[in-house]
Motif scaffolding. Structure first.
Motif, short mmCIF file in Angstrom:
data_model
loop_
_atom_site.label_atom_id
_atom_site.label_comp_id
_atom_site.label_asym_id
_atom_site.label_seq_id
_atom_site.Cartn_x
_atom_site.Cartn_y
_atom_site.Cartn_z
N GLY A 10 -4.78 1.15 2.22
CA GLY A 10 -6.08 0.59 2.54
C GLY A 10 -6.29 0.49 4.03
N ARG A 11 -7.27 -0.34 4.41
CA ARG A 11 -7.63 -0.52 5.82
C ARG A 11 -7.40 -1.96 6.24
NH1 ARG A 11 -9.87 3.79 8.15
NH2 ARG A 11 -10.74 5.37 6.78
N LEU A 12 -6.96 -2.13 7.50
CA LEU A 12 -6.75 -3.46 8.04
C LEU A 12 -8.09 -4.17 8.21
CD1 LEU A 12 -3.90 -2.35 8.59
CD2 LEU A 12 -3.93 -3.67 10.69
N THR A 13 -8.14 -5.41 7.76
CA THR A 13 -9.38 -6.19 7.85
C THR A 13 -9.48 -6.95 9.17
OG1 THR A 13 -8.36 -8.10 6.77
CG2 THR A 13 -9.49 -6.49 5.35
N ARG A 14 -8.38 -7.03 9.89
CA ARG A 14 -8.35 -7.72 11.19
C ARG A 14 -7.14 -7.22 11.97
NH1 ARG A 14 -6.32 -11.25 7.29
NH2 ARG A 14 -4.25 -12.06 7.77
N ASP A 15 -7.14 -7.50 13.26
CA ASP A 15 -5.97 -7.16 14.07
C ASP A 15 -4.78 -7.99 13.61
OD1 ASP A 15 -7.46 -5.40 15.58
OD2 ASP A 15 -7.75 -6.77 17.25
N PRO A 16 -3.57 -7.46 13.73
CA PRO A 16 -2.38 -8.24 13.34
C PRO A 16 -2.26 -9.50 14.18
CG PRO A 16 -1.81 -5.94 13.71
CD PRO A 16 -3.21 -6.12 14.18
N GLY A 31 -4.28 -8.46 7.12
CA GLY A 31 -5.08 -8.37 5.91
C GLY A 31 -5.39 -6.91 5.65
N ILE A 32 -5.26 -6.50 4.40
CA ILE A 32 -5.56 -5.12 4.03
C ILE A 32 -6.55 -5.12 2.88
CG2 ILE A 32 -4.63 -2.92 3.18
CD1 ILE A 32 -1.98 -3.67 4.50
N ALA A 33 -7.60 -4.32 3.01
CA ALA A 33 -8.61 -4.18 1.96
C ALA A 33 -8.38 -2.87 1.22
CB ALA A 33 -10.02 -4.19 2.55
N THR A 34 -8.39 -2.95 -0.11
CA THR A 34 -8.32 -1.75 -0.95
C THR A 34 -9.56 -1.78 -1.85
OG1 THR A 34 -7.01 -2.89 -2.63
CG2 THR A 34 -5.80 -1.66 -0.95
N ARG A 74 -6.10 2.76 8.88
CA ARG A 74 -5.73 3.04 7.50
C ARG A 74 -4.21 3.11 7.42
NH1 ARG A 74 -6.87 8.10 4.11
NH2 ARG A 74 -6.87 7.18 2.06
N ILE A 75 -3.62 2.33 6.49
CA ILE A 75 -2.16 2.32 6.36
C ILE A 75 -1.74 2.33 4.90
CG2 ILE A 75 -1.86 1.08 8.54
CD1 ILE A 75 -0.99 -1.35 6.91
N TYR A 76 -0.52 2.78 4.70
CA TYR A 76 0.17 2.74 3.41
C TYR A 76 1.28 1.73 3.59
CZ TYR A 76 3.27 4.34 -0.34
OH TYR A 76 4.09 4.42 -1.44
N LEU A 77 1.37 0.74 2.70
CA LEU A 77 2.37 -0.32 2.84
C LEU A 77 3.10 -0.49 1.52
CD1 LEU A 77 2.00 -3.59 4.70
CD2 LEU A 77 2.61 -3.73 2.30
N GLU A 78 4.43 -0.62 1.60
CA GLU A 78 5.26 -0.91 0.44
C GLU A 78 6.01 -2.20 0.71
OE1 GLU A 78 7.88 2.39 -0.17
OE2 GLU A 78 6.49 3.34 -1.55
N GLY A 79 6.17 -3.00 -0.33
CA GLY A 79 6.92 -4.24 -0.16
C GLY A 79 7.08 -4.96 -1.48
N ARG A 80 7.29 -6.27 -1.38
CA ARG A 80 7.47 -7.09 -2.58
C ARG A 80 6.49 -8.24 -2.55
NH1 ARG A 80 10.29 -11.48 -0.64
NH2 ARG A 80 11.38 -11.07 1.29
#
Length: 133
Positions: A10-16, A31-34, A74-80
């Motif tokens: 998705g895309r970042l909704t704000r700066d980190p 924050g990431i929006a999908t 736009r980023i791809y993120l994997e985690g738990r």
């Protein structure tokens, strides 16, 4: 064996927001929006729903996020998935479910003025395993 895995693109909704813990470890929240698009079977109209995800990056991933990520990327993120709880100032117990990132891939080009030499694929080092008693 159980599996706790989250994968989002998705895309970042704000700066980190990058901070440092009292013991010196970096932590970033993003924050990431999908979105999901489908055709309504009864009306034939195209519909869309957006989901917002709270994500936490630790250590080197947090430093990289602060350096290379910005709103709209736009980023791809994997985690738990991890849910934490706390008592609000009003005395009500609050809950927040977050994705604790283990790897991140940058999917688009950096904006003008940002170095394009940035690595695109980042993975956190494996978490130490707990030894059995």
């Amino acid at each position: 064996m159980d599996l706790n895995r989250a994968t989002i693109l998705g895309r970042l909704t704000r700066d980190p927001e990058v901070r440092t813990t009292p013991n010196g470890k970096s932590v970033a929240t993003v924050g990431i929006a999908t979105n999901r698009v489908w055709v309504n079977s009864s009306t034939g109209a195209k519909e869309e729903k957006v989901e917002f995800h709270n994500c936490v990056l630790w250590g080197k991933l947090a430093d990289i996020a602060g350096q290379y990520l910005s709103k709209g990327r736009r980023i791809y993120l994997e985690g738990r998935l991890q849910t934490r709880d706390w008592l609000g100032q009003d005395g009500v117990k609050r809950y927040r479910t977050e994705i604790i990132a283990e790897s991140v891939i940058l999917l688009d080009r950096p904006p003008a003025g940002v170095s394009s030499n940035a690595p695109r694929d980042f993975s956190a080092p494996p978490a130490p395993s707990a030894s059995a008693p």
